[in-house]
Motif scaffolding. Structure first.
Motif, PDB file in Angstrom:
ATOM      1  N   ALA A  95       0.859  -1.188   0.000  1.00 44.90           N
ATOM      2  CA  ALA A  95       0.000   0.000   0.000  1.00 44.90           C
ATOM      3  C   ALA A  95       0.891   1.231   0.000  1.00 44.90           C
ATOM      4  N   ASN A  96       0.497   2.208  -0.802  1.00 46.64           N
ATOM      5  CA  ASN A  96       1.253   3.443  -0.894  1.00 46.64           C
ATOM      6  C   ASN A  96       0.461   4.584  -0.263  1.00 46.64           C
ATOM      7  N   TYR A  99       2.634  -3.944 -17.840  1.00 44.36           N
ATOM      8  CA  TYR A  99       1.501  -3.489 -18.628  1.00 44.36           C
ATOM      9  C   TYR A  99       0.319  -3.326 -17.684  1.00 44.36           C
ATOM     10  N   PHE A 100      -0.438  -2.264 -17.868  1.00 43.48           N
ATOM     11  CA  PHE A 100      -1.577  -1.972 -17.013  1.00 43.48           C
ATOM     12  C   PHE A 100      -2.851  -2.004 -17.846  1.00 43.48           C
ATOM     13  N   TYR A 101      -3.846  -2.730 -17.346  1.00 48.06           N
ATOM     14  CA  TYR A 101      -5.118  -2.886 -18.047  1.00 48.06           C
ATOM     15  C   TYR A 101      -6.278  -2.485 -17.148  1.00 48.06           C
ATOM     16  N   ASN A 102      -7.328  -1.971 -17.779  1.00 51.98           N
ATOM     17  CA  ASN A 102      -8.602  -1.760 -17.107  1.00 51.98           C
ATOM     18  C   ASN A 102      -9.355  -3.095 -17.146  1.00 51.98           C
ATOM     19  N   ALA A 103     -10.399  -3.235 -16.351  1.00 56.08           N
ATOM     20  CA  ALA A 103     -11.163  -4.488 -16.276  1.00 56.08           C
ATOM     21  C   ALA A 103     -11.772  -4.901 -17.607  1.00 56.08           C
ATOM     22  N   GLU A 152      -1.805  -2.700  -3.815  1.00 55.33           N
ATOM     23  CA  GLU A 152      -1.480  -3.678  -4.843  1.00 55.33           C
ATOM     24  C   GLU A 152      -1.481  -5.066  -4.199  1.00 55.33           C
ATOM     25  N   SER A 153      -2.238  -5.987  -4.802  1.00 51.84           N
ATOM     26  CA  SER A 153      -2.329  -7.354  -4.277  1.00 51.84           C
ATOM     27  C   SER A 153      -1.869  -8.337  -5.338  1.00 51.84           C
ATOM     28  N   GLU A 206      -5.841  -1.268  -6.644  1.00 51.69           N
ATOM     29  CA  GLU A 206      -6.994  -0.415  -6.342  1.00 51.69           C
ATOM     30  C   GLU A 206      -6.418   0.923  -5.924  1.00 51.69           C
ATOM     31  N   ASN A 207      -6.929   2.011  -6.518  1.00 49.10           N
ATOM     32  CA  ASN A 207      -6.360   3.316  -6.176  1.00 49.10           C
ATOM     33  C   ASN A 207      -7.404   4.264  -5.600  1.00 49.10           C
TER      34      ASN A 207
END
Length: 141
Positions: free
Chosen positions: A65-66, A130-134, A77-78, A109-110
């Motif tokens: 967690a940040n 790489y970052f993706y949306n659902a 982040e999990s 989760e932000n």
């Protein structure tokens, strides 16, 4: 001998100063403990000049967690597996990166209310995230 003493003293002072500067602020620890009261094995590190990150275990899963320096939660982040992320994300990734070897997967989760899926792969000697949306679209930061 004097030279060696001053070199050792300089190293010790430098180390002590850097240690004092990375101490987690009370507001950050308080906010973390309120959000994750059952967290175990908590380890803090300074992410950058304005952010701290806690690595911890919650319900048997590794998480991080940040928090901002003022104690505002930024993201959690999990770690998870590729099989557990949405099918649309899996399909989009597999289409865009045929044959890529997935190294790690995380759900993020932000504070903006977004849930993102991070897929880390090894490309040559580098690791790429790489970052993706659902819905399977690439997340633009």
């Amino acid at each position: 001998m004097k030279k060696l003493f001053f070199v050792a003293l300089t190293i010790i002072c430098s180390y002590a100063t850097s240690f004092a500067q990375t101490k987690t602020p009370k507001a950050v620890e308080t906010a973390f403990n309120a959000k994750f009261p059952k967290a175990t094995k908590v380890k803090w590190e300074k992410e950058n000049a304005t952010e701290f990150e806690a690595d911890f275990i919650l319900n048997g899963a590794k998480r991080s967690a940040n928090y901002s320096i003022s104690g505002e939660w930024l993201e959690t982040e999990s770690l998870t597996s590729f099989a557990k992320i949405p099918t649309k994300v899996q399909d989009a990734f597999n289409t865009a990166h045929k044959g890529a070897k997935v190294k790690a997967v995380a759900v993020i989760e932000n504070a903006r209310g977004e849930t993102l899926y991070e897929i880390e792969v090894k490309k040559g000697l580098k690791e790429v995230e790489y970052f993706y949306n659902a819905d399977g679209t690439i997340h633009k930061k």
